[in-house]
Write a protein that holds these residues in place. Structure first.
Motif, mmCIF file in Angstrom:
data_model
loop_
_atom_site.group_PDB
_atom_site.id
_atom_site.type_symbol
_atom_site.label_atom_id
_atom_site.label_comp_id
_atom_site.label_asym_id
_atom_site.label_seq_id
_atom_site.Cartn_x
_atom_site.Cartn_y
_atom_site.Cartn_z
ATOM 1 N N GLY A 170 6.863 -5.442 6.323
ATOM 2 C CA GLY A 170 7.787 -5.536 7.447
ATOM 3 C C GLY A 170 7.686 -4.314 8.337
ATOM 4 N N ALA A 210 0.812 -1.222 0.000
ATOM 5 C CA ALA A 210 0.000 0.000 0.000
ATOM 6 C C ALA A 210 0.843 1.270 0.000
ATOM 7 N N ARG A 211 2.105 1.152 0.393
ATOM 8 C CA ARG A 211 2.940 2.362 0.449
ATOM 9 C C ARG A 211 4.418 1.962 0.392
ATOM 10 N N VAL A 214 -4.752 -8.265 4.348
ATOM 11 C CA VAL A 214 -4.157 -9.531 4.793
ATOM 12 C C VAL A 214 -3.087 -9.207 5.824
ATOM 13 N N ALA A 255 20.017 -0.595 1.388
ATOM 14 C CA ALA A 255 20.374 0.338 2.465
ATOM 15 C C ALA A 255 19.150 1.211 2.726
#
Ligand SMILES: NC(=O)c1ccc[n+]([C@@H]2O[C@H](COP(=O)([O-])OP(=O)(O)OC[C@H]3O[C@@H](n4cnc5c(N)ncnc54)[C@H](O)[C@@H]3O)[C@@H](O)[C@H]2O)c1
Length: 246
Positions: free
Chosen positions: A89, A16-17, A59, A184
């Protein structure tokens, strides 16, 4: 040159982003049918993003049942899953190890590592059945080098790199290739919460003397998600401006 992913179905977790959205935009530009999974679609606007996903599913990638339901829906709609990008994450809070609450450790390991296992466990059988698949796991330089006061995140990302190698070997004769990308730090909204000194310290670690741009991560990830990547599996592609040369 075309990457050869026109019509491929691609699931991007945490799409989503941020980096996941950047990868999804590039997949769509290359002609893939993109399915986004996320906990929260408030930041996602198809008009601004410049593409229309074929599905957006809420989800939680730590929830096996939710993953199984979403995979069934994707298969019912498109009949195929060619690409899985495990991107969702969290960083989690910064703590010294001796002060790191056990529940925080568990939450970061579950969100950043167990989720990758759960999504692969559910989707791999569909890929193996068709004899083709590309899995790209978004790791981090933290998984190679270890960030001070970020032990859970570093351990989870090192785990993603190890998991990628292991699954790749397991699937090596199936047509399903599994690779990781280790970026990075990118210049994102997170920077608004950091002091100029902290940002300067992070930049000083990058030999190219600038932060990675999301389209640069997307270019590597989408190439690894395409048939152009045909003889590499279990590898972690480095996107660190020369910081890690391994
Ligand atoms: N931003 C960086 O500088 C950087 C550097 C190296 C690696 N990474 C990795 O890249 C990936 C994306 O990072 P980002 O900076 O774009 O983060 P972000 O916070 O901007 O986006 C992450 C997305 O994942 C979603 N998400 C979180 N937990 C989820 C869950 N349990 N189920 C489903 N969706 C969930 C969030 O809702 C969010 O939309 C992460 O794996 C991160 O560790 C980021």
């Amino acid at each position: 040159m075309s990457l050869g992913i026109e019509g491929h179905t691609a699931i991007v977790t945490g799409g989503a982003r941020g980096i996941g959205l950047g990868i999804a935009q590039r997949l769509a530009k290359e002609g893939a049918q993109v399915i986004l999974w996320d906990l929260d679609f408030a930041p996602f606007d198809p008009a601004t993003a410049g593409f229309h996903p074929v599905r957006t599913d809420i989800v939680d990638v730590t929830d096996l049942g939710a993953i199984q339901t979403a995979v069934a829906a994707a298969m019912a709609q498109t009949g195929r899953i060619d690409i899985l990008v495990n991107n969702a994450g969290i960083n989690g809070p910064i703590h010294d190890v001796v002060d790191l609450p056990v529940d925080v450790w568990t939450r970061i390991l579950t969100t950043d590592l167990t989720s990758v296992f759960l999504c692969c466990r559910t989707i791999v059988p569909h890929m193996v059945a068709r004899g083709y698949g590309r899995i790209v796991n978004i790791a981090s330089i933290a998984g190679k080098e270890g960030n001070a006061r970020g032990a859970a995140y570093s351990a989870a990302k090192a785990g993603v790199i190890g998991f990628t190698k292991s699954l790749a070997k397991e699937l090596v004769e199936t047509g399903v290739l599994v690779n990781a990308v280790a970026p990075a730090i990118a210049e994102t909204d997170l920077f608004a919460q950091m002091t100029p000194e902290h940002i300067a310290t992070m930049k000083a670690k990058i030999p190219m003397n600038r932060f990675v741009r999301i389209p640069e991560i997307a270019a590597t990830a989408v190439w690894a998600a395409s048939p152009e990547c045909s003889f590499t599996t279990g590898f972690t592609y480095d996107v660190t401006g020369g910081r890690a040369t391994y």
